[in-house]
Write a protein that holds these residues in place. Structure first.
Motif, PDB file in Angstrom:
ATOM      1  N   LEU A   1     -30.227 100.553 149.461  1.00  0.00           N
ATOM      2  CA  LEU A   1     -28.760 100.438 150.139  1.00  0.00           C
ATOM      3  C   LEU A   1     -28.449  98.880 150.687  1.00  0.00           C
ATOM      4  CD1 LEU A   1     -29.057 103.147 152.772  1.00  0.00           C
ATOM      5  CD2 LEU A   1     -27.773 103.360 150.423  1.00  0.00           C
ATOM      6  N   ALA A   2     -27.378  98.469 150.472  1.00  0.00           N
ATOM      7  CA  ALA A   2     -26.904  97.003 151.245  1.00  0.00           C
ATOM      8  C   ALA A   2     -25.726  97.465 152.053  1.00  0.00           C
ATOM      9  CB  ALA A   2     -26.147  96.114 149.816  1.00  0.00           C
ATOM     10  N   GLN A   3     -25.616  96.612 152.997  1.00  0.00           N
ATOM     11  CA  GLN A   3     -24.638  96.734 153.976  1.00  0.00           C
ATOM     12  C   GLN A   3     -24.010  95.326 154.163  1.00  0.00           C
ATOM     13  OE1 GLN A   3     -24.677 100.100 156.889  1.00  0.00           O
ATOM     14  NE2 GLN A   3     -24.550  98.344 158.471  1.00  0.00           N
ATOM     15  N   VAL A   4     -22.690  95.205 154.080  1.00  0.00           N
ATOM     16  CA  VAL A   4     -21.990  93.713 154.514  1.00  0.00           C
ATOM     17  C   VAL A   4     -20.961  93.956 155.531  1.00  0.00           C
ATOM     18  CG1 VAL A   4     -20.517  94.243 152.664  1.00  0.00           C
ATOM     19  CG2 VAL A   4     -20.887  91.923 153.455  1.00  0.00           C
ATOM     20  N   ASP A   5     -20.811  93.173 156.546  1.00  0.00           N
ATOM     21  CA  ASP A   5     -19.844  93.315 157.651  1.00  0.00           C
ATOM     22  C   ASP A   5     -18.561  92.025 157.211  1.00  0.00           C
ATOM     23  OD1 ASP A   5     -21.303  95.238 158.863  1.00  0.00           O
ATOM     24  OD2 ASP A   5     -22.098  94.130 160.468  1.00  0.00           O
ATOM     25  N   PHE A   6     -17.569  92.455 157.127  1.00  0.00           N
ATOM     26  CA  PHE A   6     -16.569  91.602 156.861  1.00  0.00           C
ATOM     27  C   PHE A   6     -15.625  91.363 158.125  1.00  0.00           C
ATOM     28  CE2 PHE A   6     -16.659  93.083 152.235  1.00  0.00           C
ATOM     29  CZ  PHE A   6     -17.022  92.206 151.842  1.00  0.00           C
ATOM     30  N   ARG A   7     -15.066  90.226 158.357  1.00  0.00           N
ATOM     31  CA  ARG A   7     -14.290  89.954 159.356  1.00  0.00           C
ATOM     32  C   ARG A   7     -13.029  89.093 158.748  1.00  0.00           C
ATOM     33  NH1 ARG A   7     -13.936  90.224 164.898  1.00  0.00           N
ATOM     34  NH2 ARG A   7     -15.941  90.807 165.258  1.00  0.00           N
ATOM     35  N   MET A   8     -11.864  89.329 159.331  1.00  0.00           N
ATOM     36  CA  MET A   8     -10.817  88.195 159.073  1.00  0.00           C
ATOM     37  C   MET A   8     -10.968  86.788 159.483  1.00  0.00           C
ATOM     38  SD  MET A   8      -7.353  90.736 159.602  1.00  0.00           S
ATOM     39  CE  MET A   8      -7.793  91.141 161.179  1.00  0.00           C
ATOM     40  N   THR A   9     -10.710  85.921 158.515  1.00  0.00           N
ATOM     41  CA  THR A   9     -10.761  84.644 158.829  1.00  0.00           C
ATOM     42  C   THR A   9      -9.582  84.372 160.031  1.00  0.00           C
ATOM     43  OG1 THR A   9      -9.368  83.824 157.088  1.00  0.00           O
ATOM     44  CG2 THR A   9     -11.743  83.897 156.662  1.00  0.00           C
ATOM     45  N   SER A  10     -10.026  83.138 160.713  1.00  0.00           N
ATOM     46  CA  SER A  10      -9.198  82.893 161.882  1.00  0.00           C
ATOM     47  C   SER A  10      -7.995  82.155 161.575  1.00  0.00           C
ATOM     48  CB  SER A  10      -9.853  82.050 163.169  1.00  0.00           C
ATOM     49  OG  SER A  10     -10.357  80.975 162.394  1.00  0.00           O
ATOM     50  N   ARG A  11      -8.214  81.158 160.390  1.00  0.00           N
ATOM     51  CA  ARG A  11      -7.126  80.297 160.061  1.00  0.00           C
ATOM     52  C   ARG A  11      -6.175  81.299 159.143  1.00  0.00           C
ATOM     53  NH1 ARG A  11     -11.882  79.720 157.369  1.00  0.00           N
ATOM     54  NH2 ARG A  11     -11.888  80.193 155.189  1.00  0.00           N
ATOM     55  N   GLY A  12      -4.748  80.690 158.894  1.00  0.00           N
ATOM     56  CA  GLY A  12      -3.973  81.599 157.952  1.00  0.00           C
ATOM     57  C   GLY A  12      -2.864  82.363 158.949  1.00  0.00           C
ATOM     58  N   TRP A  13      -3.320  83.853 158.391  1.00  0.00           N
ATOM     59  CA  TRP A  13      -1.964  84.837 158.927  1.00  0.00           C
ATOM     60  C   TRP A  13      -2.544  85.292 160.160  1.00  0.00           C
ATOM     61  CZ3 TRP A  13      -2.745  89.738 160.899  1.00  0.00           C
ATOM     62  CH2 TRP A  13      -1.423  90.360 161.046  1.00  0.00           C
ATOM     63  N   LEU A  14      -3.894  85.114 160.696  1.00  0.00           N
ATOM     64  CA  LEU A  14      -4.095  85.590 161.889  1.00  0.00           C
ATOM     65  C   LEU A  14      -3.648  84.651 163.016  1.00  0.00           C
ATOM     66  CD1 LEU A  14      -5.465  88.063 163.430  1.00  0.00           C
ATOM     67  CD2 LEU A  14      -7.806  86.711 163.364  1.00  0.00           C
ATOM     68  N   THR A  15      -3.742  83.519 162.735  1.00  0.00           N
ATOM     69  CA  THR A  15      -3.294  82.324 163.700  1.00  0.00           C
ATOM     70  C   THR A  15      -1.817  82.541 163.706  1.00  0.00           C
ATOM     71  OG1 THR A  15      -5.152  80.891 163.272  1.00  0.00           O
ATOM     72  CG2 THR A  15      -3.176  79.943 164.293  1.00  0.00           C
ATOM     73  N   ASN A  16      -1.158  82.691 162.882  1.00  0.00           N
ATOM     74  CA  ASN A  16       0.454  82.600 163.001  1.00  0.00           C
ATOM     75  C   ASN A  16       0.840  83.847 163.589  1.00  0.00           C
ATOM     76  OD1 ASN A  16       0.433  80.490 161.306  1.00  0.00           O
ATOM     77  ND2 ASN A  16       0.640  81.331 159.344  1.00  0.00           N
ATOM     78  N   ALA A  17      -0.092  84.890 163.264  1.00  0.00           N
ATOM     79  CA  ALA A  17       0.630  86.334 163.996  1.00  0.00           C
ATOM     80  C   ALA A  17       0.312  86.125 165.552  1.00  0.00           C
ATOM     81  CB  ALA A  17      -0.079  87.459 163.413  1.00  0.00           C
ATOM     82  N   VAL A  18      -0.756  85.636 166.008  1.00  0.00           N
ATOM     83  CA  VAL A  18      -0.698  85.370 167.241  1.00  0.00           C
ATOM     84  C   VAL A  18       0.369  84.323 167.955  1.00  0.00           C
ATOM     85  CG1 VAL A  18      -2.528  84.228 169.360  1.00  0.00           C
ATOM     86  CG2 VAL A  18      -3.421  85.897 167.183  1.00  0.00           C
ATOM     87  N   PHE A  19       0.399  83.250 167.116  1.00  0.00           N
ATOM     88  CA  PHE A  19       1.392  82.492 167.581  1.00  0.00           C
ATOM     89  C   PHE A  19       2.936  83.107 167.761  1.00  0.00           C
ATOM     90  CE2 PHE A  19       4.961  79.397 166.795  1.00  0.00           C
ATOM     91  CZ  PHE A  19       4.690  78.464 167.729  1.00  0.00           C
ATOM     92  N   SER A  20       3.122  83.944 166.777  1.00  0.00           N
ATOM     93  CA  SER A  20       4.617  84.630 166.622  1.00  0.00           C
ATOM     94  C   SER A  20       4.674  85.609 167.696  1.00  0.00           C
ATOM     95  CB  SER A  20       4.669  85.135 165.388  1.00  0.00           C
ATOM     96  OG  SER A  20       4.461  84.342 164.320  1.00  0.00           O
TER      97      SER A  20
END
Length: 645
Positions: A394-413
């Motif tokens: 088995l292999a397990q990978v944990d993904f997370r969205m990067t802070s740059r780009g859409w996530l930063t724009n969404a927080v600011f908006s």
């Protein structure tokens, strides 16, 4: 024999390890027998192929898998296999005199494979057998295993069982497996010797849901030296439903079962219901018993459990508060001496941590493969070496969205929306609740313009596939924040207008309640997306916390203490937790009871198949295969001479 004539099969044995058989012609000829199950091709071919599959890591040097999460509904696997063709690989000769090695590459699940492509090191597409010829070869594998049991086997009755299990339709295959896994008192007498043999039992349970993937490699002329060192590329897509699964590992005596609870099952394993090391939970077809429909009460319990998991795991992951865990099956890790897995995150998403775990869950205290990487990166590589047969990989990978780009724009908006509503509501509450009509009109225009600008900012994104799926819930939260200025504008537009020298708008209690609700929802949305941004930044700032054990350039300050056995490692490393499960298109084990002792015994028996009768259990002269040359076969003749000696 089966009655097939030589014209139909085109098969002749013409030399040591060579068979006169045109793969295409033979595949077409057996496919014409509509409604009839095919017979095994040749027990000697099956013996050679079975040895090859049992000793993958003896002749496959390296296997490299590259997994990409580019699309929303499927995962792409690209596999490169580096190997030497075995010296005992069977050779078939087609009608033009061309010689081809039959080489098993891997095992695949018995279901439709999507976008599969097999090429050699030069990019040339390699021929593969048709479904009927593949079934004949797999039947030959099982026949070779059964032949080690003679003289205890009744081949006239066993042969229909082999045909139904490997080549039968779904109902026939399930019935054959059910009879094989039944209680000893209910089992047909001719299957009892088979069910008690570890080799036959392992092959039966492996082929009941899997099939071997064979390729025909050019072997050149017999008097010429042909390159045996080859590179093959295999590519296919794996459909993904993005369902969260929780594995269930059940140990009964020396047998371990591993399955996912992605659908309701009748009930868990009950030890008192089992027999010897063939014990399996009722309702699991892999155990050989008929599949039973779950009761209503059990179905509702399962649905309630799934709802709890969604609240505990799915919701925080969808909001970006915790990483999204994806668990992949990598059953091919045991099929090579050295295994490398490369995981590439889609754009907009990064890998927080990844781990490869492989070993035999039925063996306590045996060393297992454990590789991990902890850090924020787009691509991660995991390695495994000399993984034994019969392993859970088995292999397990944990993904997370990067802070740059859409996530930063969404927080600011969202912060802009929340701030504007706070200002509007406080002014309306503290200073005055009577505004002129022109003021209200201007405020409504500002609110609508702000909502439009924020919506355009949030909607604009380069995310596709998996990344778009991961931010879909946060987009809904951001959309909720965008809707609040529009609702506030509507509340102001329908406020009571008072007549006078200067028309004014009276903000009554109902209008103020709507404004405060708008403020609360916009603030909650901004805080929620802001928490996701802060946690993403925190992970990125941590950098590389734990390097791979294969990384010799770092010190040992970050080394972890490994659990003593594989089952404990599954628990400690989170492989028993709820995660998005991607079921591999390659074949895997569902029951684990294989040991080194069983493996060595099986290989020794198969290797000694052409020695004297006293030293050999393999009896090719009773193979009951589709071979048409009968006693002209040199392998039979060799055994017959040994019997008379």
């Amino acid at each position: 024999m089966t009655g097939l004539d030589e014209r139909q099969t085109g098969q002749q044995t013409i030399g040591d390890g060579e068979w006169s058989l045109d793969p295409t012609d033979h595949a077409l000829s057996v496919s014409h027998r509509r409604g009839k199950l095919v017979d095994p091709l040749c027990a000697e071919i099956g013996r050679r192929l079975l040895l090859g599959e049992m000793q993958f890591n003896r002749w496959m040097v390296r296997r490299v898998e590259k997994v990409r999460f580019d699309e929303d509904r499927n995962v792409t696997r690209r596999i490169t296999v580096d190997f030497n063709v075995r010296e005992d690989a069977p050779v078939v000769i087609d009608r033009t005199g061309g010689r081809f090695w039959i080489v098993p590459i891997t095992l695949m699940r018995r279901r439709t494979v999507v976008n599969m492509r097999i090429t050699d090191e030069y990019g040339q597409v390699l021929p593969t057998p048709g479904i009927r010829l593949t079934q004949q070869l797999d039947e030959s594998l099982l026949l070779a295993a059964v032949a080690t049991l003679r003289p205890e086997v009744d081949y006239e009755k066993v042969l229909p069982f082999i045909r139904e299990l490997v080549a039968g339709e779904k109902k026939e295959s399930k019935q054959a497996l059910a009879s094989f896994g039944a209680e000893e008192q209910k089992m047909p007498t001719y299957l009892i010797p088979l069910a008690s043999d570890p080799l036959v039992r392992a092959v039966v349970y492996l082929l009941c849901k899997n099939f071997s993937l064979y390729v025909f490699l050019p072997a050149g002329k017999k008097d010429e030296t042909t390159k045996r060192h080859r590179l093959l590329n295999l590519e296919f897509n794996e459909p993904t439903g993005w369902n969260r699964m929780t594995p269930l590992v059940t140990q009964v005596d020396h047998m371990t079962f591993y399955r996912h609870d992605d659908q309701p099952t009748p009930r868990p394993v009950q030890p008192e219901d089992e027999r010897d090391d063939r014990k399996e939970s009722a309702g699991e077809v892999a155990g050989g018993r008929p599949e039973a429909a779950p009761s209503n009460s059990h179905s509702w319990r399962w649905r309630l459990l799934q709802a709890k998991r969604k609240v505990r795991v799915s919701f925080p992951a969808a909001m970006g508060l915790i990483p999204t865990s994806i668990r992949l099956q990598v059953p091919g890790a045991e099929n090579a001496s050295s295994y490398h897995l490369e995981l590439t995150a889609p754009p907009g998403v990064e890998v927080v941590r990844a781990r490869l775990l492989a070993g035999r869950p039925n063996e306590d205290g045996r060393k297992y493969t454990n590789d991990r990487v902890v850090g924020h990166t787009a691509t991660v590589g995991l390695h495994g070496v000399e993984i034994p047969n019969g392993s859970l990989c088995l292999a397990q990978v944990d993904f997370r969205m990067t802070s740059r780009g859409w996530l930063t724009n969404a927080v600011f908006s969202c912060a802009v929306v929340a701030g504007g509503l706070w200002w509007l509501t406080i002014i309306a509450s503290v200073h005055t609740k009577n505004w002129s009509t022109s003021q209200v009109t201007n405020i409504i225009a500002v609110l609508i313009t702000t909502a439009a600008a924020v919506a355009a900012t949030i909607a604009h994104s380069t995310f596709t596939g998996v990344a778009a799926r991961m931010v879909s819930r946060l987009r809904l939260v951001a959309a909720l924040a965008v809707a609040q200025p529009i609702i506030a504008a509507a509340a102001l537009a329908f406020a009571t207008e008072q007549e006078g020298s200067t028309p004014t708008v009276q903000l009554h209690l109902g209008t103020m309640i709507v404004l405060w609700i708008n403020v609360g929802l916009a603030t909650c949305a901004a805080l929620l997306i802001g928490c996701a941004l802060i946690l993403s930044l925190w992970d990125e700032r941590k950098g590389w916390n734990l390097a791979s054990p294969w990384d010799m350039t770092t010190d040992d300050s970050g080394e972890e203490c490994e659990p003593k056995n594989f089952v404990d490692a599954l628990e400690d490393y989170g492989f028993k937790s709820t995660a998005i499960g991607i079921l591999s298109a390659e074949g895997w084990h569902e029951r684990y009871a294989w040991t080194d002792e069983k493996h060595e015994t099986a290989v020794r028996v198969l290797h000694s198949s052409r020695t004297t009768r006293a030293d050999s259990l393999f009896r090719c002269d009773n193979q009951h295969s589709a071979c048409t040359i009968e006693h002209a076969c040199p392998y039979k003749a060799g055994l017959q001479k040994a019997d008379t000696a």
